[in-house]
Design a protein around this motif. Structure first.
Motif, short mmCIF file in Angstrom:
data_model
loop_
_atom_site.label_atom_id
_atom_site.label_comp_id
_atom_site.label_asym_id
_atom_site.label_seq_id
_atom_site.Cartn_x
_atom_site.Cartn_y
_atom_site.Cartn_z
N PHE A 136 38.61 38.85 49.69
CA PHE A 136 39.89 38.21 49.74
C PHE A 136 40.88 38.89 48.55
CE2 PHE A 136 37.27 36.77 46.13
CZ PHE A 136 38.25 36.73 45.21
N GLU A 137 42.07 38.38 49.06
CA GLU A 137 43.16 39.08 48.29
C GLU A 137 44.22 38.15 47.66
OE1 GLU A 137 45.04 42.24 50.33
OE2 GLU A 137 43.43 42.97 51.32
N VAL A 138 44.36 38.16 46.13
CA VAL A 138 45.50 37.23 45.64
C VAL A 138 46.48 38.08 45.07
CG1 VAL A 138 43.85 35.57 45.36
CG2 VAL A 138 44.06 37.15 43.43
N LEU A 139 47.55 37.54 44.78
CA LEU A 139 48.63 38.21 44.25
C LEU A 139 49.16 37.44 43.12
CD1 LEU A 139 51.05 40.51 44.36
CD2 LEU A 139 52.23 39.10 45.75
N PHE A 140 49.33 38.10 41.87
CA PHE A 140 49.94 37.61 40.63
C PHE A 140 51.28 37.98 40.42
CE2 PHE A 140 45.43 36.17 39.20
CZ PHE A 140 45.30 35.25 40.21
N THR A 141 52.26 37.38 40.03
CA THR A 141 53.68 38.04 39.38
C THR A 141 53.92 37.72 38.00
OG1 THR A 141 54.84 36.07 40.49
CG2 THR A 141 54.31 38.07 41.87
N LYS A 142 53.37 36.66 37.48
CA LYS A 142 53.69 36.35 36.15
C LYS A 142 52.66 35.42 35.34
CE LYS A 142 56.17 32.07 37.32
NZ LYS A 142 55.09 30.95 36.96
N PRO A 143 52.67 35.69 34.11
CA PRO A 143 51.78 34.82 33.38
C PRO A 143 51.73 33.15 33.95
CG PRO A 143 53.04 35.97 32.06
CD PRO A 143 53.56 36.29 33.37
N GLY A 144 50.53 32.53 33.68
CA GLY A 144 50.26 31.27 34.27
C GLY A 144 49.93 31.18 35.54
N ASP A 145 50.08 32.33 36.59
CA ASP A 145 49.70 32.15 37.83
C ASP A 145 48.02 32.23 37.86
OD1 ASP A 145 52.25 32.77 38.60
OD2 ASP A 145 51.91 34.94 39.29
N LYS A 146 47.72 31.46 38.77
CA LYS A 146 46.14 31.18 38.80
C LYS A 146 45.74 30.77 40.30
CE LYS A 146 44.33 27.43 36.67
NZ LYS A 146 43.63 26.72 35.80
N VAL A 147 44.72 31.21 40.96
CA VAL A 147 43.93 30.78 41.92
C VAL A 147 42.33 30.24 41.57
CG1 VAL A 147 43.17 31.56 44.30
CG2 VAL A 147 45.50 32.32 43.51
N VAL A 148 42.42 29.01 42.20
CA VAL A 148 40.81 28.53 42.15
C VAL A 148 40.16 28.25 43.51
CG1 VAL A 148 39.38 26.79 41.05
CG2 VAL A 148 41.40 27.51 39.88
N PHE A 149 39.03 28.89 43.80
CA PHE A 149 38.34 28.73 44.88
C PHE A 149 36.93 27.61 44.77
CE2 PHE A 149 40.06 32.94 45.92
CZ PHE A 149 40.90 32.72 46.88
N MET A 150 36.94 26.54 45.61
CA MET A 150 36.11 25.61 44.97
C MET A 150 35.13 25.52 46.33
SD MET A 150 38.66 23.15 43.45
CE MET A 150 39.78 23.52 44.80
N TYR A 151 33.85 25.26 46.10
CA TYR A 151 32.79 25.16 47.41
C TYR A 151 31.74 24.55 46.83
CZ TYR A 151 31.22 29.01 44.65
OH TYR A 151 30.64 30.17 43.78
N ASP A 152 31.05 24.06 47.84
CA ASP A 152 29.65 23.54 47.76
C ASP A 152 28.43 24.31 47.86
OD1 ASP A 152 30.96 20.80 47.38
OD2 ASP A 152 30.92 20.21 49.35
N VAL A 153 27.63 24.37 47.08
CA VAL A 153 26.27 25.09 47.01
C VAL A 153 25.30 23.75 48.07
CG1 VAL A 153 24.43 26.37 45.86
CG2 VAL A 153 26.85 26.15 44.89
N VAL A 154 25.09 24.34 48.79
CA VAL A 154 24.21 23.35 49.90
C VAL A 154 22.85 23.89 50.27
CG1 VAL A 154 24.34 22.28 52.26
CG2 VAL A 154 26.39 22.72 50.98
N ASN A 155 21.91 22.81 49.91
CA ASN A 155 20.64 23.07 50.25
C ASN A 155 20.39 21.94 51.49
OD1 ASN A 155 17.92 23.43 50.76
ND2 ASN A 155 17.33 22.94 48.88
N ASP A 156 20.59 22.45 52.79
CA ASP A 156 20.12 21.38 53.99
C ASP A 156 18.98 21.98 54.61
OD1 ASP A 156 20.74 23.80 55.32
OD2 ASP A 156 22.71 22.79 56.42
N GLY A 157 18.04 22.44 54.02
CA GLY A 157 16.69 22.95 54.24
C GLY A 157 15.64 21.69 53.64
N THR A 158 14.42 22.29 53.74
CA THR A 158 13.17 21.30 53.35
C THR A 158 12.60 22.07 52.18
OG1 THR A 158 11.49 22.30 54.86
CG2 THR A 158 13.04 20.22 55.61
N ILE A 159 13.00 22.87 51.56
CA ILE A 159 12.38 23.67 50.46
C ILE A 159 13.21 23.61 49.17
CG2 ILE A 159 11.20 25.86 49.43
CD1 ILE A 159 11.01 26.48 52.46
N LYS A 160 12.72 23.09 47.99
CA LYS A 160 13.67 23.31 46.76
C LYS A 160 13.80 24.62 46.48
CE LYS A 160 11.69 19.13 44.48
NZ LYS A 160 11.04 18.60 43.35
#
Length: 200
Positions: free
Chosen positions: A79-103
C-alpha cells in the motif's frame, strides 16, 4: 492340495486386513474423524486469515494505494500513504479470523521478509525506510533513516494469544507522523507484514 488352499486363504485374509489397517492409518493422519449423534464426519480444516479491512485517516494524510487482504492469508502490505505535516496518521484495522476447526496460536512476524526480533531491528528499519533523503542530496544515509524512524512511526498490533476455532480478534497497523516540523526531503516507506500462526 488342501494345504495350498489354506495358505492361499490365509494370504488373502492377511492382505485384506493389511489394506483395512492402512486405510484406517491414512484416515487418522489426514483427517480428524468425529462421529456425533447425527453420524456426521467432520474434516479438520485450517483457515486463519485477515478480513474486514477498514481505515481511518487523520490530518492531511492520504491513502494513495489501499492494501488488500486475501481470503487465505495473514498478510497486510503493498500500500502507499502520503504525509505532508505533523499529526498526519493512517490506521488500518482488520479482523484476525479462525473459521477453521483447528485452534491456532501466534508464532512470529516477518517485516519485509525479515523475522521481527531485537537482533534484526536495524535491518528492518533499513528495509522500511528505503528512501529517507532528508537533506535532498539524492542519497539515503543511516543517520537519515534514524531520523525518519523517529519522525514517522510504524506500529503493528496483532492478536498473539490462542485463536479458538470460529473466533476472530482485532489487529491493526498504524503509520503516524509524530515529528513537530514538516520534512524537507522525501521519505518512502515499504511495509509488508506477514504473521505466522501454528496449530495449538
Amino acid at each position: 492340495m488342501n494345504e495350498d488352499k489354506r495358505i492361499k486363504r490365509l494370504a488373502l485374509f492377511s492382505l485384506i486386513v493389511s489394506v483395512i489397517c492402512l486405510t484406517i492409518a491414512f484416515l487418522a493422519m489426514s483427517k480428524v474423524i468425529k462421529i456425533n449423534d447425527n453420524k456426521n464426519i467432520n474434516d479438520a480444516r485450517w483457515s486463519i486469515h485477515f478480513a474486514n479491512l477498514e481505515s481511518k485517516v487523520y490530518g492531511d494524510a492520504k491513502i494513495i494505494k489501499y492494501p488488500t487482504l486475501s481470503n487465505d492469508n495473514t498478510y497486510i502490505g503493498d500500500f502507499e500513504v502520503l504525509f505532508t505535516k505533523p499529526g498526519d496518521k493512517v490506521v488500518f484495522m482488520y479482523d484476525v479470523v479462525n473459521d477453521g476447526t483447528i485452534k491456532a496460536k501466534y508464532s512470529n512476524t516477518y517485516v519485509n521478509g525479515i523475522i521481527k526480533n531485537s537482533s534484526n531491528k536495524d535491518k528492518i528499519l533499513k528495509s522500511i525506510y528505503e528512501e529517507a533523503d532528508l537533506n535532498l542530496d539524492g542519497i539515503t544515509q543511516d543517520d537519515e533513516i534514524a531520523k525518519a524512524s523517529s519522525i514517522i512511526k510504524v506500529k503493528d498490533k496483532v492478536f498473539k494469544g490462542v485463536l479458538n476455532k470460529n473466533k476472530e480478534e482485532k489487529g491493526s497497523l498504524t503509520i503516524s507522523f509524530v515529528g513537530d516540523e514538516t520534512l524537507k526531503g522525501n521519505v518512502k516507506l515499504r511495509i509488508n507484514l506477514k504473521y505466522n500462526y501454528v496449530q495449538k
